[in-house]
Each structure stands twice: as C-alpha cells, then as structure tokens.
Design an enzyme around this catalytic site. Structure first.
Site, mmCIF file in Angstrom:
data_model
loop_
_atom_site.group_PDB
_atom_site.id
_atom_site.type_symbol
_atom_site.label_atom_id
_atom_site.label_comp_id
_atom_site.label_asym_id
_atom_site.label_seq_id
_atom_site.Cartn_x
_atom_site.Cartn_y
_atom_site.Cartn_z
ATOM 1 N N TYR A 147 65.778 65.259 54.277
ATOM 2 C CA TYR A 147 65.733 63.813 54.528
ATOM 3 C C TYR A 147 64.448 63.496 55.268
ATOM 4 O O TYR A 147 64.133 64.159 56.261
ATOM 5 C CB TYR A 147 66.947 63.393 55.355
ATOM 6 N N ASP A 242 57.727 68.010 57.687
ATOM 7 C CA ASP A 242 58.468 66.944 58.370
ATOM 8 C C ASP A 242 59.112 67.575 59.607
ATOM 9 O O ASP A 242 60.162 68.210 59.504
ATOM 10 C CB ASP A 242 59.519 66.335 57.453
ATOM 11 N N LYS A 270 61.762 61.564 67.150
ATOM 12 C CA LYS A 270 62.812 61.998 68.067
ATOM 13 C C LYS A 270 62.267 62.455 69.429
ATOM 14 O O LYS A 270 61.903 61.615 70.257
ATOM 15 C CB LYS A 270 63.681 63.059 67.378
#
Ligand code: KE4
Length: 433
Positions: A147, A242, A270
């Site tokens: 994702y 990623d 994050k």
C-alpha cells in the site's frame, strides 16, 4: 470476564455515522473487518490509550506506526506547544524546516534532497509523478498487497484498508489512471523479470515496501531487495522504497541501512512527523531538483513543512539520534512478544500461528506456514483474526483491526506489557477451539 462498557463510544459512533462516511476519517478505523464498532479515544500516554468510557488498552497500533516513543511524549508535546505559540502555519519557509531537512538528509542514506508533504499518500503520488517525469517513462510496477496511499495510479491490488475491505478495484479510479500500473506478487523475482520483459524500456519505477506491512507483516526473502535493485538497474527504472512504515523504525537509516540496498527515491511518513502530519520524498539532487520550482515537475502543498509538524518531527528524530540503542530495545521487545505469542499458541494447540518481528515491527498470521506474499496472507482466516481481536480487546489489548496490518512496537512498550499481552493471548487462544 465482565464485558467492557462502551456506552459513550457507541453513542458517539452512532452520531459520527450520520456525519462522516462510516463514522470515521479513515476506513480501517471502522473495525468492519473485526465485527465490531470502534471505540473513541479520549487520551493516550506512552503505550496506553484510554477511551471515552474509561477503558484502557495497551496500544499495539500506535497511530499506525507514527509513534516510536509512545503517545504524548513530553518532549514532543513541549516542542509542539512552543512552535504553536509562535504561529501554527506560515506558508513560508522556516528555519525549523531547514533543520528538519538537514536532519532527514543526514539520517537517510543515499539522499541529498527532501521535499516535505503532509501524508504518505502525497509522498507516493509525488514520487510516481517524479519517476515518470524524470525517466520519460509511464509504467509503474508495484506489488500485490503493498500500500502506497490512495493516489489513483497506486490503488491497484493495494493492501491495508483496500485489502481489509475487500475492495477489488476502487470505483472512481479509471482504467486510464491504472493502465500503466503493473502488479506482481511480493517476494517473487522471477515474476518481476517475466512481467517487465515485454516493456522493460517503459518502466519508470519499481515501488516496494522493503518490509511489507500492509498485508500483515511479510519480510523480504533473502536477496529479494538486492534482486529488485539489480532488475531496476538492468531495465533503467528507478527503485522506490516506500519507507512510510520502515523509515526510522527498522534503523535510523531505515530499510536502506538495515538491508544495505540503495533506493533511488525514499518515501517517508509516520515517525518522521512524530504524530503530526508529515510525509516526505527524498533522493538525489539530480532527481529531486526536477520538482518545481527548480524543475518542471509540479508538486505543492499549503501545509507542507508546517512549523508545528516540523517541530514534532524534528524533536522525534533528535530523540532517535540521541538514543541509538532504541532499535535494539524495540526489536528485542518485538521479538519477545512474538516468542510469547508463538509459545502461547503452541500451548493452547487450538490454532496454528506464524509470527515474525523485525525492528519495531511484529506480525502474525493464523497459519501453519510462513507467509511470504499477499495470496498466502489473504488465505488466512478473517473470522479467526476477528475473534482473536475482540477477545484481546476485552482483555485490554488493542491490536490492528485487520489481519492486513502490522503491530507497531515502540519504546513505551515494556516487558510487563508483553507479559500482559501474552497472558491475554493464551486466554483467547483457548477460546478459539
Ligand atoms: P498516509 O496517506 O495514510 O499518511 O500514508 C499512506 C501509506 C503509504 N505507504 C505505506 C507503506 C503505508 O503504510 C501508508 C499508510 N498506512 C496505513 C496503515 N497500514 C494507514 C492507516 C489508514 O489508512 O488509516
């Protein structure tokens, strides 16, 4: 065990559902895959969250991995308050931004430039555009179950909430938007070679989560990341790591440091924001300077580099720099948790359990065998996971509300927390007959 009171959460959820789609601001929070309704958090501190009905939980989600030092860390709270008192947003460059950029470039290997954004989705979207613009090529290769945020071109066989909700292909994402997106199974280099062969001169980038954490936790096979690097070099494509989850979680230098594999573009999110909205795209000057205004590839954001978010992120990264031992600590805690879960499952002998840990990440599947890709992860029982989730929640442990997520272990999690979690798991395993 007495059922916990969720009166206020249920009341809030009913009202929220009449105001926000599904009563949430992000789908995976709806608990739809675990047959429950979400609780509403009132406050959090360290490893613990407290809901509006006063129920406390050991939080293994930690804002989906944004909090390496736990909730409401005093140094981050103070930095945010100080920054906010000087103004919450300027829409101009600030010294904090420069200090943050210097810190990120100093911590992440193989990067000279960084562009800040406000989410991992923006980072993924911008990186796709940069790769296509810089190479003049159109194809993007991603991996099933990985994702990279919800930008159209990347919402193809995605993990996390897309997999959780079983959304085959998102309505509204046109065929045109995904025509140039190719997918392969994770951990299969032969498939990558055979899939890219017909258009190897058209692939702009290979995008990968160096450790997959949106199909549950799936670690790369030995040599896998090196193999992707070699294939990218062979076909002239960029390799995009990623690291929205792995960045600053596997090591100070993220997966590039952990696996000693160089990426051309690194996505961050994050932890970089310390719990505030920050994402980033990092890479060489040659690549990143192709973003406007130095280059023609447009990318922008009103709140990009926001001073309050920069203050939280910078404090977080400085805490990491001041405490290099954190990675050994969180990895040992994650491994201790995984050992405990495996032993408890073996003792209960009711369900098979495969579990793994790397850095501050842990994960498990109800499976006899190791899980190395999304097809295997998806074949595990959603119902068993849902029962386990509900049983653990009743025992004061908040797991991710989907089997397609990972457990986020941080410095606030202690061995006492691990003991509590493992004892609760032993109780719940016994009920899964
Ligand atoms: P955001 O746009 O949600 O900040 O980041 C997107 C993203 C990009 N790359 C990776 C590897 C990610 O894990 C994410 C977002 N992670 C999910 C949880 N696995 C966010 C939770 C949610 O969607 O609410």
């Amino acid at each position: 065990m007495s059922a916990r009171d969720h009166t206020r959460s249920d009341k809030l959820f009913a009202e929220a559902s009449g105001l926000m789609p599904g009563g949430v601001s992000s789908p995976v929070r709806a608990f739809s895959a675990v047959g429950s309704h979400p609780f509403f958090v009132e406050r959090a501190s360290g490893a613990t969250i407290t809901d509006v009905d006063g129920n406390q939980y050991i939080d293994l989600v930690q804002s989906w991995g944004a909090l390496l030092f736990g909730h409401a860390h005093p140094e981050i709270v103070r930095a945010v308050a100080d920054a906010a008192a000087r103004g919450t947003s300027f829409g101009t460059p600030s010294e904090l931004e420069v200090e943050m950029a210097r810190t990120v470039v100093g911590m992440i290997p193989n990067v000279e430039r960084v562009r800040f954004v406000s989410s991992g989705t923006e980072a993924g979207m911008s990186a796709a555009r940069l790769a296509r613009g810089a190479t003049g090529r159109t194809k993007l290769l991603k991996f099933t179950g990985c994702y990279h945020g919800h930008a159209d071109a990347l919402l193809v066989q995605a993990g996390s909430g897309v997999a959780t909700l079983g959304i085959p292909g998102t309505p509204g994402v046109t065929d045109g938007a995904t025509a140039d997106t190719i997918t392969c199974e994770y951990n299969d280099l032969d498939e990558v070679r055979s899939v890219v062969e017909p258009f190897s001169d058209q692939v702009a980038a290979i995008l990968v989560e160096p450790v997959a954490a949106n199909m549950g936790l799936v670690v790369p096979n030995d040599g896998y990341l090196e193999g992707l690097r070699a294939i990218a070099d062979e076909i002239g494509a960029l390799l995009v790591f990623d690291e929205v989850i792995t960045g600053f979680r596997l090591a100070a230098g993220g997966a590039q440091e952990r696996f000693q594999v160089r990426a051309d573009i690194v996505l961050l999110g994050k932890i970089i924001g310390g719990g505030l909205p920050v994402g980033a795209i990092a890479g060489s000057a040659e690549l990143l300077d192709q973003f406007a205004p130095t280059g023609p590839i447009y990318q922008a954001g009103t709140l990009s580099g926001n001073p309050v978010a920069m203050a939280a992120g910078l404090t977080n990264l400085q805490m990491i720099q001041a405490d290099p031992g954190i990675y050994d600590r969180v990895q040992e805690r994650a491994r201790s948790l995984v050992r405990g879960l495996i032993d408890a499952a073996d003792h209960a002998a009711t369900v098979p359990l495969y579990a793994a840990a790397i850095g501050g990440l842990a994960g498990f599947f109800f499976s006899e065998d190791e899980i190395i890709n999304y097809s295997q992860a998806a074949a595990t029982s959603e119902e068993t996971y849902a029962k386990f989730f509900r049983g653990m929640l009743e025992r004061g442990v908040y797991l991710p509300p989907s089997r397609f997520e990972a457990l986020f272990i941080g410095d606030a999690h202690t061995e006492d927390h691990v003991d509590h979690i493992v004892h609760a798991a032993a109780d719940v395993f016994a009920t899964l007959r």
